[in-house]
Motif scaffolding. Sequence first.
Motif, short mmCIF file in Angstrom:
data_model
loop_
_atom_site.label_atom_id
_atom_site.label_comp_id
_atom_site.label_asym_id
_atom_site.label_seq_id
_atom_site.Cartn_x
_atom_site.Cartn_y
_atom_site.Cartn_z
N ASP A 183 3.89 0.50 -16.68
CA ASP A 183 4.78 1.62 -17.00
C ASP A 183 6.10 1.56 -16.26
N GLY A 184 6.26 0.54 -15.40
CA GLY A 184 7.53 0.34 -14.70
C GLY A 184 7.64 1.08 -13.38
N HIS A 185 6.51 1.55 -12.83
CA HIS A 185 6.55 2.32 -11.59
C HIS A 185 6.64 1.40 -10.37
N SER A 186 7.38 1.82 -9.37
CA SER A 186 7.45 1.11 -8.10
C SER A 186 6.18 1.40 -7.30
N ASN A 187 6.00 0.67 -6.18
CA ASN A 187 4.83 0.91 -5.34
C ASN A 187 4.79 2.35 -4.83
N ARG A 188 5.96 2.88 -4.46
CA ARG A 188 6.01 4.25 -3.97
C ARG A 188 5.57 5.23 -5.05
N MET A 189 6.07 5.03 -6.27
CA MET A 189 5.72 5.92 -7.37
C MET A 189 4.22 5.82 -7.72
N ILE A 190 3.68 4.59 -7.64
CA ILE A 190 2.25 4.40 -7.92
C ILE A 190 1.42 5.16 -6.87
N GLY A 191 1.85 5.05 -5.60
CA GLY A 191 1.15 5.74 -4.53
C GLY A 191 1.14 7.25 -4.74
N GLU A 192 2.28 7.79 -5.17
CA GLU A 192 2.37 9.23 -5.41
C GLU A 192 1.49 9.64 -6.58
N ALA A 193 1.44 8.81 -7.61
CA ALA A 193 0.64 9.14 -8.79
C ALA A 193 -0.85 9.12 -8.49
N LEU A 194 -1.27 8.19 -7.63
CA LEU A 194 -2.70 8.02 -7.34
C LEU A 194 -3.12 8.66 -6.01
N TYR A 195 -2.15 9.28 -5.32
CA TYR A 195 -2.41 9.93 -4.04
C TYR A 195 -2.97 8.95 -3.00
N ILE A 196 -2.34 7.78 -2.95
CA ILE A 196 -2.69 6.78 -1.95
C ILE A 196 -1.41 6.30 -1.28
N SER A 197 -1.54 5.64 -0.14
CA SER A 197 -0.36 5.20 0.59
C SER A 197 0.29 4.00 -0.09
N GLU A 198 1.57 3.80 0.19
CA GLU A 198 2.28 2.65 -0.37
C GLU A 198 1.68 1.34 0.12
N LYS A 199 1.20 1.34 1.36
CA LYS A 199 0.54 0.14 1.90
C LYS A 199 -0.71 -0.19 1.11
N THR A 200 -1.47 0.83 0.75
CA THR A 200 -2.67 0.61 -0.05
C THR A 200 -2.31 0.07 -1.43
N VAL A 201 -1.22 0.59 -2.00
CA VAL A 201 -0.76 0.09 -3.30
C VAL A 201 -0.41 -1.39 -3.19
N LYS A 202 0.31 -1.77 -2.14
CA LYS A 202 0.68 -3.18 -1.95
C LYS A 202 -0.57 -4.06 -1.87
N ASN A 203 -1.60 -3.56 -1.19
CA ASN A 203 -2.85 -4.33 -1.10
C ASN A 203 -3.49 -4.50 -2.48
N HIS A 204 -3.48 -3.42 -3.27
CA HIS A 204 -4.04 -3.50 -4.63
C HIS A 204 -3.25 -4.50 -5.47
N VAL A 205 -1.92 -4.44 -5.38
CA VAL A 205 -1.08 -5.35 -6.16
C VAL A 205 -1.37 -6.80 -5.77
N SER A 206 -1.49 -7.04 -4.47
CA SER A 206 -1.79 -8.39 -3.98
C SER A 206 -3.13 -8.87 -4.53
N ASN A 207 -4.13 -8.00 -4.54
CA ASN A 207 -5.45 -8.37 -5.07
C ASN A 207 -5.38 -8.66 -6.57
#
Length: 233
Positions: A183-207
Amino acid sequence: MIEQDIIRIVIIDDHQLFREGVKRILAMESGFEVVAEGEDGSVAVELVEEYQPDVILMDINMPQVNGVEATRELIDRYPDVKVLILSIHDDETYVTHVLKTGAAGYLLKEMDADALIQAVKVVGAGGAYIHPKVTHNLINEYRRLAQEDENDETEIGFKEVEYRKPLHILTRRECEVLQLMTDGHSNRMIGEALYISEKTVKNHVSNILQKMNVNDRTQAVVESIKNGWVKVN
């Protein structure tokens, strides 16, 4: 102590104030070194030959030789050179045209400092980086072309594409992150949407990238669309 590899950078942009701003941002990172700068694409080859940079930050709109022409010439001469385009244009036609020349990334000048630093790191490491807003526009264009193909096939009947989540390789949370990436969301936006930290988002993206065996977010999104793993709204 392990010595950190330095990413050597050349900046080519016809606005001195913009170049100075980019240099100040890059100076925030100990692993970056701006080795040269130029104000037109006509000096690109000369600067690359002299300084052998790891990454070239290239503006598109320049008075004599624009960034597209300069990138094409650089890639023709040095196929392994890494060019990261800086542009004010988020239109997908600009992006696709530039990427066809062999550029490794496309970054909008409305970027924040973190986006610039991340883009240089990714491209310097051999990956590809496309601004999230641009990725969103590319997906919209893909959707438009796909719709045209469907319309062209009306004579032989319409076949709906099955939506299949890749639960055989990704977790449910990773599927959610993958959809938001599409959907074109940045890591920060993904974190806000899923109520998780940006660091956690980065880990998910890496996985996700590791499990899908792709190099960057853009490849992950494209492969997911092809496989019907995400919905393009």
